[in-house]
Motif scaffolding. Sequence first.
Motif, PDB file in Angstrom:
ATOM      1  N   PRO A   1       0.801  -1.233   0.000  1.00  0.00           N
ATOM      2  CA  PRO A   1       0.000   0.000   0.000  1.00  0.00           C
ATOM      3  C   PRO A   1       0.832   1.280   0.000  1.00  0.00           C
ATOM      4  O   PRO A   1       0.278   2.356  -0.248  1.00  0.00           O
ATOM      5  CB  PRO A   1      -0.824  -0.118   1.291  1.00  0.00           C
ATOM      6  CG  PRO A   1      -0.052  -1.060   2.164  1.00  0.00           C
ATOM      7  CD  PRO A   1       0.593  -2.030   1.231  1.00  0.00           C
ATOM      8  N   LYS A   2       2.120   1.188   0.275  1.00  0.00           N
ATOM      9  CA  LYS A   2       2.943   2.397   0.314  1.00  0.00           C
ATOM     10  C   LYS A   2       3.540   2.755  -1.042  1.00  0.00           C
ATOM     11  O   LYS A   2       4.306   3.728  -1.140  1.00  0.00           O
ATOM     12  CB  LYS A   2       4.061   2.227   1.350  1.00  0.00           C
ATOM     13  CG  LYS A   2       3.547   2.124   2.786  1.00  0.00           C
ATOM     14  CD  LYS A   2       4.699   2.046   3.791  1.00  0.00           C
ATOM     15  CE  LYS A   2       4.169   1.960   5.212  1.00  0.00           C
ATOM     16  NZ  LYS A   2       5.272   1.880   6.218  1.00  0.00           N
ATOM     17  N   LEU A   3       3.228   2.000  -2.078  1.00  0.00           N
ATOM     18  CA  LEU A   3       3.750   2.325  -3.407  1.00  0.00           C
ATOM     19  C   LEU A   3       3.254   3.704  -3.840  1.00  0.00           C
ATOM     20  O   LEU A   3       2.072   4.007  -3.738  1.00  0.00           O
ATOM     21  CB  LEU A   3       3.304   1.282  -4.433  1.00  0.00           C
ATOM     22  CG  LEU A   3       3.984  -0.086  -4.373  1.00  0.00           C
ATOM     23  CD1 LEU A   3       3.389  -1.013  -5.427  1.00  0.00           C
ATOM     24  CD2 LEU A   3       5.491   0.039  -4.568  1.00  0.00           C
ATOM     25  N   GLN A   4       4.167   4.522  -4.318  1.00  0.00           N
ATOM     26  CA  GLN A   4       3.829   5.884  -4.723  1.00  0.00           C
ATOM     27  C   GLN A   4       3.688   5.973  -6.243  1.00  0.00           C
ATOM     28  O   GLN A   4       4.214   5.147  -6.988  1.00  0.00           O
ATOM     29  CB  GLN A   4       4.909   6.850  -4.240  1.00  0.00           C
ATOM     30  CG  GLN A   4       5.042   6.911  -2.730  1.00  0.00           C
ATOM     31  CD  GLN A   4       6.106   7.904  -2.286  1.00  0.00           C
ATOM     32  OE1 GLN A   4       6.837   8.462  -3.108  1.00  0.00           O
ATOM     33  NE2 GLN A   4       6.189   8.129  -0.994  1.00  0.00           N
ATOM     34  N   ALA A   5       2.992   7.009  -6.672  1.00  0.00           N
ATOM     35  CA  ALA A   5       2.856   7.258  -8.106  1.00  0.00           C
ATOM     36  C   ALA A   5       4.197   7.693  -8.686  1.00  0.00           C
ATOM     37  O   ALA A   5       5.087   8.172  -7.965  1.00  0.00           O
ATOM     38  CB  ALA A   5       1.802   8.330  -8.338  1.00  0.00           C
ATOM     39  N   LEU A   6       4.348   7.531 -10.001  1.00  0.00           N
ATOM     40  CA  LEU A   6       5.553   8.024 -10.639  1.00  0.00           C
ATOM     41  C   LEU A   6       5.638   9.540 -10.502  1.00  0.00           C
ATOM     42  O   LEU A   6       4.613  10.225 -10.466  1.00  0.00           O
ATOM     43  CB  LEU A   6       5.543   7.670 -12.134  1.00  0.00           C
ATOM     44  CG  LEU A   6       5.644   6.198 -12.519  1.00  0.00           C
ATOM     45  CD1 LEU A   6       5.699   6.073 -14.044  1.00  0.00           C
ATOM     46  CD2 LEU A   6       6.855   5.532 -11.889  1.00  0.00           C
ATOM     47  N   PRO A   7       6.840  10.087 -10.428  1.00  0.00           N
ATOM     48  CA  PRO A   7       6.964  11.566 -10.377  1.00  0.00           C
ATOM     49  C   PRO A   7       6.413  12.193 -11.645  1.00  0.00           C
ATOM     50  O   PRO A   7       6.494  11.615 -12.734  1.00  0.00           O
ATOM     51  CB  PRO A   7       8.468  11.786 -10.235  1.00  0.00           C
ATOM     52  CG  PRO A   7       9.105  10.526 -10.751  1.00  0.00           C
ATOM     53  CD  PRO A   7       8.158   9.431 -10.427  1.00  0.00           C
ATOM     54  N   SER A   8       5.869  13.374 -11.504  1.00  0.00           N
ATOM     55  CA  SER A   8       5.312  14.073 -12.662  1.00  0.00           C
ATOM     56  C   SER A   8       6.345  14.939 -13.368  1.00  0.00           C
ATOM     57  O   SER A   8       6.127  15.356 -14.510  1.00  0.00           O
ATOM     58  CB  SER A   8       4.125  14.945 -12.239  1.00  0.00           C
ATOM     59  OG  SER A   8       4.549  15.925 -11.295  1.00  0.00           O
ATOM     60  N   GLN A   9       7.465  15.211 -12.723  1.00  0.00           N
ATOM     61  CA  GLN A   9       8.504  16.048 -13.287  1.00  0.00           C
ATOM     62  C   GLN A   9       9.824  15.281 -13.398  1.00  0.00           C
ATOM     63  O   GLN A   9      10.148  14.468 -12.540  1.00  0.00           O
ATOM     64  CB  GLN A   9       8.732  17.306 -12.430  1.00  0.00           C
ATOM     65  CG  GLN A   9       7.550  18.256 -12.403  1.00  0.00           C
ATOM     66  CD  GLN A   9       7.330  18.943 -13.742  1.00  0.00           C
ATOM     67  OE1 GLN A   9       8.268  19.192 -14.493  1.00  0.00           O
ATOM     68  NE2 GLN A   9       6.074  19.245 -14.038  1.00  0.00           N
ATOM     69  N   ARG A  10      10.570  15.552 -14.442  1.00  0.00           N
ATOM     70  CA  ARG A  10      11.903  14.957 -14.585  1.00  0.00           C
ATOM     71  C   ARG A  10      12.853  15.626 -13.606  1.00  0.00           C
ATOM     72  O   ARG A  10      12.657  16.793 -13.235  1.00  0.00           O
ATOM     73  CB  ARG A  10      12.398  15.101 -16.011  1.00  0.00           C
ATOM     74  CG  ARG A  10      12.610  16.518 -16.456  1.00  0.00           C
ATOM     75  CD  ARG A  10      12.830  16.624 -17.952  1.00  0.00           C
ATOM     76  NE  ARG A  10      14.173  16.233 -18.360  1.00  0.00           N
ATOM     77  CZ  ARG A  10      14.548  16.083 -19.634  1.00  0.00           C
ATOM     78  NH1 ARG A  10      13.671  16.305 -20.612  1.00  0.00           N
ATOM     79  NH2 ARG A  10      15.765  15.729 -19.933  1.00  0.00           N
ATOM     80  N   PRO A  11      13.884  14.924 -13.174  1.00  0.00           N
ATOM     81  CA  PRO A  11      14.838  15.519 -12.238  1.00  0.00           C
ATOM     82  C   PRO A  11      15.526  16.744 -12.844  1.00  0.00           C
ATOM     83  O   PRO A  11      15.734  16.798 -14.057  1.00  0.00           O
ATOM     84  CB  PRO A  11      15.850  14.408 -11.995  1.00  0.00           C
ATOM     85  CG  PRO A  11      15.122  13.158 -12.322  1.00  0.00           C
ATOM     86  CD  PRO A  11      14.176  13.514 -13.410  1.00  0.00           C
TER      87      PRO A  11
END
Length: 342
Positions: free
Chosen positions: A332-342
């Motif tokens: 349940p702690k899996l996060q969404a992919l980041p929306s911005q590139r580093p």
Amino acid sequence: MWSRLLFGEDLRAELGSPRRVRRLRSSPRSRVWRAELSGTPVVIKQLIGGPEAAEAYAREVAALQLASRVDPPVVPMLLGTDPGERVLVMEHVDHQVPRADWVVDYATALARLHAAPRADAACGLPSWSGPTQGDIDSFIGLADTLDVVVPPGVRTELDSLVERLTQASGRALLHGDPCPGNDLHTSTGVRFIDFEQAALGNGIVELAYLRIGFPTCWCATAPAPALLEAAENAYRTAWRNATGTEVHGDLTDACAGWLLRGDALVQRAQRGTIAHLDKIPNGDWKWGTATARQRLVHRLQVVGQMTAESSELKDLGQLAAAMREGMLTCWPKLQALPSQRP
């Protein structure tokens, strides 16, 4: 580092002797330097690393030669080559910090790259290869391991999907790894580098990168919906302007194809070694901006949504949604992919 730069007599006679040589960071498959030739900044790249180096070199040279026909340019100019040492000399391109809506410029340049004109049908590049029956087996095996009920029509749908992707028409110039980091943002547009995996195929399989989370890339991102729509529209407009035709191919099929590929969960050096989907139930691993489970959950969500009204992949859509729910229940702690590139 200078002593390791192989710059043969033919290149020296053609371009001059390198000055102000500085080694740059690169993948284990290449050595890259920045230098000056007759006062002009250039990038010198040598492909290394075993039997695959010769093929990677041939692909990169062929792709750069084809892409050089696009104007305004979408690649650095290829200034010289040394096939014996697998060395390329290219113009140096100044990279600027990408804008917040960088995916729009990226998609525009990607379409123009795909539309690069060819003087002949062969051009030395192989055809793009998609998912296999082994990928299907691993994907269904993962569903079984997660205790997700597999709808009876899924295997037939996936067999047909793999066949469609294999038979899909298209002779577009595919980058092979069009990732953030392989795109140089300049005042005159985006230019792509690192064509070691270039191929010919249907551009839709790389347009899919935007939705499916850049599957071959360390920098997995998920653009905001409005940006994603703008980028895909920009791609279609640029393709239409360059070719006079509409984009051909099924974006849903392309995204579903990337979902099946376990090799798209690991960096290149680890591909083709084991069935990586088989490892998901027992462990997770970080690659770049995201973990394997994060990447897979995102792809399951995308395919589940895209196939909601699909007649050809309806059962796959149901399976993808159930697998995503099962993964989020387990982890349940899996996060969404980041929306911005580093």
